[in-house]
Design a protein around this motif. Structure first.
Motif, PDB file in Angstrom:
ATOM      1  N   ALA A 123       0.820  -1.213   0.000  1.00 32.28           N
ATOM      2  CA  ALA A 123       0.000   0.000   0.000  1.00 32.28           C
ATOM      3  C   ALA A 123       0.856   1.265   0.000  1.00 32.28           C
ATOM      4  O   ALA A 123       0.453   2.294  -0.545  1.00 32.28           O
ATOM      5  CB  ALA A 123      -0.937  -0.003   1.197  1.00 32.28           C
ATOM      6  N   VAL A 124       2.035   1.221   0.604  1.00 33.16           N
ATOM      7  CA  VAL A 124       2.902   2.406   0.621  1.00 33.16           C
ATOM      8  C   VAL A 124       3.420   2.745  -0.769  1.00 33.16           C
ATOM      9  O   VAL A 124       3.815   3.884  -1.036  1.00 33.16           O
ATOM     10  CB  VAL A 124       4.089   2.218   1.601  1.00 33.16           C
ATOM     11  CG1 VAL A 124       3.616   2.121   3.023  1.00 33.16           C
ATOM     12  CG2 VAL A 124       4.940   1.050   1.217  1.00 33.16           C
ATOM     13  N   LEU A 125       3.404   1.795  -1.676  1.00 31.97           N
ATOM     14  CA  LEU A 125       3.932   2.031  -3.022  1.00 31.97           C
ATOM     15  C   LEU A 125       3.017   2.912  -3.870  1.00 31.97           C
ATOM     16  O   LEU A 125       3.487   3.545  -4.820  1.00 31.97           O
ATOM     17  CB  LEU A 125       4.185   0.696  -3.735  1.00 31.97           C
ATOM     18  CG  LEU A 125       5.240  -0.200  -3.102  1.00 31.97           C
ATOM     19  CD1 LEU A 125       5.330  -1.516  -3.860  1.00 31.97           C
ATOM     20  CD2 LEU A 125       6.590   0.500  -3.084  1.00 31.97           C
ATOM     21  N   LYS A 126       1.728   2.987  -3.556  1.00 29.93           N
ATOM     22  CA  LYS A 126       0.832   3.784  -4.389  1.00 29.93           C
ATOM     23  C   LYS A 126       1.052   5.287  -4.194  1.00 29.93           C
ATOM     24  O   LYS A 126       0.637   6.079  -5.003  1.00 29.93           O
ATOM     25  CB  LYS A 126      -0.627   3.403  -4.165  1.00 29.93           C
ATOM     26  CG  LYS A 126      -1.209   3.803  -2.854  1.00 29.93           C
ATOM     27  CD  LYS A 126      -2.668   3.383  -2.822  1.00 29.93           C
ATOM     28  CE  LYS A 126      -3.245   3.613  -1.444  1.00 29.93           C
ATOM     29  NZ  LYS A 126      -4.618   3.226  -1.369  1.00 29.93           N
ATOM     30  N   ASN A 127       1.719   5.700  -3.156  1.00 26.67           N
ATOM     31  CA  ASN A 127       2.024   7.109  -2.935  1.00 26.67           C
ATOM     32  C   ASN A 127       3.358   7.530  -3.571  1.00 26.67           C
ATOM     33  O   ASN A 127       3.704   8.697  -3.508  1.00 26.67           O
ATOM     34  CB  ASN A 127       2.057   7.420  -1.448  1.00 26.67           C
ATOM     35  CG  ASN A 127       0.702   7.219  -0.799  1.00 26.67           C
ATOM     36  OD1 ASN A 127      -0.331   7.348  -1.476  1.00 26.67           O
ATOM     37  ND2 ASN A 127       0.697   6.896   0.472  1.00 26.67           N
ATOM     38  N   ILE A 128       4.067   6.627  -4.144  1.00 21.78           N
ATOM     39  CA  ILE A 128       5.353   6.940  -4.770  1.00 21.78           C
ATOM     40  C   ILE A 128       5.094   7.521  -6.154  1.00 21.78           C
ATOM     41  O   ILE A 128       4.328   6.983  -6.954  1.00 21.78           O
ATOM     42  CB  ILE A 128       6.245   5.699  -4.857  1.00 21.78           C
ATOM     43  CG1 ILE A 128       6.620   5.215  -3.480  1.00 21.78           C
ATOM     44  CG2 ILE A 128       7.471   5.991  -5.687  1.00 21.78           C
ATOM     45  CD1 ILE A 128       7.482   3.982  -3.475  1.00 21.78           C
ATOM     46  N   LYS A 129       5.779   8.643  -6.474  1.00 26.84           N
ATOM     47  CA  LYS A 129       5.648   9.261  -7.785  1.00 26.84           C
ATOM     48  C   LYS A 129       6.975   9.071  -8.509  1.00 26.84           C
ATOM     49  O   LYS A 129       8.048   9.336  -7.976  1.00 26.84           O
ATOM     50  CB  LYS A 129       5.328  10.745  -7.650  1.00 26.84           C
ATOM     51  CG  LYS A 129       3.963  10.962  -7.065  1.00 26.84           C
ATOM     52  CD  LYS A 129       3.642  12.415  -7.035  1.00 26.84           C
ATOM     53  CE  LYS A 129       2.250  12.551  -6.403  1.00 26.84           C
ATOM     54  NZ  LYS A 129       1.829  13.908  -6.306  1.00 26.84           N
ATOM     55  N   LEU A 130       6.872   8.624  -9.717  1.00 25.15           N
ATOM     56  CA  LEU A 130       8.052   8.423 -10.551  1.00 25.15           C
ATOM     57  C   LEU A 130       8.163   9.561 -11.550  1.00 25.15           C
ATOM     58  O   LEU A 130       7.185   9.999 -12.152  1.00 25.15           O
ATOM     59  CB  LEU A 130       7.963   7.089 -11.286  1.00 25.15           C
ATOM     60  CG  LEU A 130       7.884   5.852 -10.398  1.00 25.15           C
ATOM     61  CD1 LEU A 130       7.629   4.627 -11.245  1.00 25.15           C
ATOM     62  CD2 LEU A 130       9.167   5.717  -9.616  1.00 25.15           C
TER      63      LEU A 130
END
Length: 184
Positions: free
Chosen positions: A176-183
């Motif tokens: 779930a923490v990965l969905k807040n990461i912006k590339l």
């Protein structure tokens, strides 16, 4: 407590130890407490080195009922049959250092115990017999009808279990923490 095997006559010798005669009082005190014990046994030479030991010990051990928690005196009435042999040297690579498999043990034959210097420690042997007789989960003795006599929690054929509803927690998805990461 220790029996000199050289003093046992060829026809054998009977022994009767009890709380009153006091031979094993000191060694059994920690396991039988203030309860009475009666041990009767017979030792007979089989040859110049091996001896046959048969007998019985009757006593009670102080335990705590695994059902209700009250103090009980668990009855012990154990028979024993041993062949006494001299203690064997057990170097790491000897045939005596190997562990027997359970399948190698006789189903209903005598057990084997060792002695040193023609002396057998009968007090320690009796201590071991009584200690092994105590069950993992002692319970109050049962009456003739099969119900526990003094138990505060009568069993009456029901299984003992503890059922507490556990709160249902939905585990958090570790991704779930990965969905807040912006590339970029």
């Amino acid at each position: 407590m220790k029996i000199k095997l050289t003093e046992v006559p060829e026809e054998g010798r009977s022994y009767s130890w009890s709380t009153e005669t006091g031979e094993a009082n000191a060694v059994l005190k920690d396991i039988v407490g203030s309860n009475h014990y009666q041990a009767e046994f017979f030792i007979k030479p089989l040859n110049s080195r091996d001896f046959d030991l048969t007998g019985r010990i009757v006593t009670k051990t102080p335990e705590i009922c695994s059902r209700c928690g009250i103090d009980i005196n668990y009855p012990v009435n154990e028979k024993f049959h041993e062949i006494l042999i001299p203690k064997q040297d057990q170097p790491r690579n000897s045939k005596y250092s190997k562990v027997n498999h359970v399948s190698d043990l006789p189903a209903d034959g005598p057990e084997v115990s060792e002695y040193e210097n023609m002396v057998f420690d009968m007090g320690e042997f009796l201590h071991e017999i009584v200690a092994l007789a105590a069950p993992f989960n002692p319970a109050c003795p049962e009456n003739v009808d099969g119900k526990p006599s003094d138990c505060r929690i009568p069993e009456e054929g029901q299984l003992f279990s503890y059922n507490e509803e556990m709160p249902v927690e939905k585990p958090q998805n570790p991704f779930a923490v990965l969905k807040n990461i912006k590339l970029n």
